[in-house]
Motif scaffolding. Structure first.
Motif, mmCIF file in Angstrom:
data_model
loop_
_atom_site.group_PDB
_atom_site.id
_atom_site.type_symbol
_atom_site.label_atom_id
_atom_site.label_comp_id
_atom_site.label_asym_id
_atom_site.label_seq_id
_atom_site.Cartn_x
_atom_site.Cartn_y
_atom_site.Cartn_z
ATOM 1 N N GLY A 61 0.812 -1.206 0.000
ATOM 2 C CA GLY A 61 0.000 0.000 0.000
ATOM 3 C C GLY A 61 0.843 1.252 0.000
ATOM 4 N N CYS A 109 -1.863 3.264 -2.621
ATOM 5 C CA CYS A 109 -3.289 2.957 -2.774
ATOM 6 C C CYS A 109 -4.101 3.600 -1.655
ATOM 7 C CB CYS A 109 -3.503 1.445 -2.781
ATOM 8 S SG CYS A 109 -2.766 0.628 -4.200
ATOM 9 N N VAL A 166 -7.105 -1.111 2.111
ATOM 10 C CA VAL A 166 -5.826 -1.824 2.141
ATOM 11 C C VAL A 166 -5.879 -2.751 3.346
ATOM 12 C CG1 VAL A 166 -3.326 -1.632 2.425
ATOM 13 C CG2 VAL A 166 -4.552 0.028 1.001
#
Length: 425
Positions: A152, A157, A161
């Protein structure tokens, strides 16, 4: 299009290949990645063989910065980062800017046990009163969600996650979790996968259970024998597989390559009731899971033309084939082609489902059904159900339309996912 989910990227860090090219070649040629390990002999293991990715310092330098390498001692994280970053790159996706996360992209990356060697290292330091020498990364490397946290942060992102853990079902379950999130419109894409640590501290418990083949230490490539009458137990393995799942709408907008479509699937548990136990599946639950997956995918049972089973090279392989037959209502020459990739890489535990899903999807791309090794003597109870021609010994030309892949894990948990070849429509 908003209600369809496709696979646009894949990555592997496997005993029989690093990267899709090497991995695909080993699957096509039946080249095993199972090897003898001197460390296991020195530790007096009965089974001294295993499937372990061949990672060099070159690979470490390629995927981890010098800062990230400081104190890095968690093989599962190494495998997962390699597979995950490759899948992201192969999907043609960019890493988010330093200022803003990618709010549309998430990660669901599972594991069974993570950072065992780091735990051992930390325990020694703590017992010696040297907690200050633990380093700043010991927590990240030993928490279960360490792998999703690493990925992550690397990729930036900003959607969900997280890490899932369901023993050998982990990777297949994670694909279905990602599929459902995208289907619900909560994310455009999810990097999903699973990883497993290597080494004696992971494999020792299985050796103690006497469920590993100890007669093949001098012939490791012959040891893992799915669907064979001479199967003597599963060979432990490790590694990671990763897949980028994405809404079809997003994939088409980007012009992404599509490896296949996820039609749906199902997860359930036998509750460790009836014949189901902590280590053995409840056949009724397995059959229900397969039937539910077919129903969820909105297909007919007879449309499945390839099965990639769990098939671990134990005496339960024949029971699994019987369950597939009962669930799909077919046998003999009407049974789909069936294969197991554990003969090539061993049973990679939590990483098994994701690695095998990648391998299953590669059959769409290649227009082939990859062969089964070490099953010259197909179990007679399997031959009572399936015609021998449906268990290819070598890779054969066949363009699959629909592939069913299932995983069954300790705790009597099951997952089955249905993949379809993607065609421009």
């Amino acid at each position: 299009m908003k209600n369809r989910v496709v696979v646009t990227g894949m990555g592997v860090c496997a005993p029989n290949g690093l990267g899709l090219q090497e991995f695909t070649k080993s699957l096509q040629e039946g080249k095993s990645g199972i090897r003898f390990h001197q460390e296991l002999e020195d530790l007096k293991f009965s089974c001294q063989i295993a499937g372990k990715p061949n990672i060099s310092q070159y690979h470490i330098n390629k995927y981890f910065s010098p800062l990230q390498q400081r104190g890095l001692n968690a093989s599962g994280i190494v495998y997962g980062v390699i597979a995950g970053m490759d899948a992201w790159k192969h999907a043609g996706l960019a890493i988010a800017s330093k200022e803003t996360p990618d709010w549309d992209s998430g990660i669901i990356f599972g594991t069974g046990i993570l950072g065992v060697d780091k735990f051992r290292e930390s325990i020694h330091l703590i017992d010696e009163g040297n907690t200050r020498r633990l380093g700043s990364t010991s927590v990240m490397q030993t928490m279960a969600s360490g792998i999703s946290a690493y990925l992550g942060g690397i990729l930036g992102c900003g959607n969900q996650v997280t890490t899932n853990s369901s023993a050998c079902t982990t990777g297949t379950e994670g694909i279905l979790m990602a599929y459902e999130r995208i289907l619900a419109g909560k994310a455009k894409r999810i990097l999903t996968g699973s990883c497993s640590d290597s080494g004696p501290y992971v494999w020792g418990g299985f050796d103690a259970m006497r469920i590993l083949p100890s007669a093949y230490n001098q012939a490791p490539e012959n040891a893992s024998r799915p669907m064979s009458a001479s199967a003597a137990g599963f060979v432990p393995g490790s590694g990671a597989g990763a897949l980028v799942l994405e809404s079809l709408e997003s994939a088409l907008e980007r012009g992404a390559h599509i490896y296949g479509e996820v039609l749906g699937g199902a997860v359930n548990s036998g509750g460790q009731r009836g014949e189901g136990t902590m280590t053995a599946p409840n056949s009724e639950a397995v059959q229900r899971c397969i039937v539910a997956a077919v129903h969820n995918a909105k297909i007919q049972k007879g449309e499945i033309d390839v099965i990639n089973g769990h098939l671990t090279a134990t005496g339960k392989d024949a029971v699994e084939i019987q369950n597939w037959s009962a669930a799909l209502g077919c046998s003999g020459t009407q049974f789909p082609y069936v294969n197991s990739f554990k003969g090539l890489m061993g049973h990679c535990l939590a990483a098994a489902g994701s690695l095998e899903c990648v391998a299953a999807l590669l059959q769409f791309k290649k227009g082939q059904v990859f062969g089964n090794i070490n099953c010259e003597d197909i179990h007679p109870q399997i031959l009572e159900v399936v015609d021998a021609t449906k268990i290819p010994r070598a890779t054969m030309a066949h363009r699959p339309e629909i592939i069913a892949k299932a995983s069954f894990g300790f705790g009597d948990v099951n997952a089955c996912v249905i993949f379809k070849a993607y065609k421009n429509e």
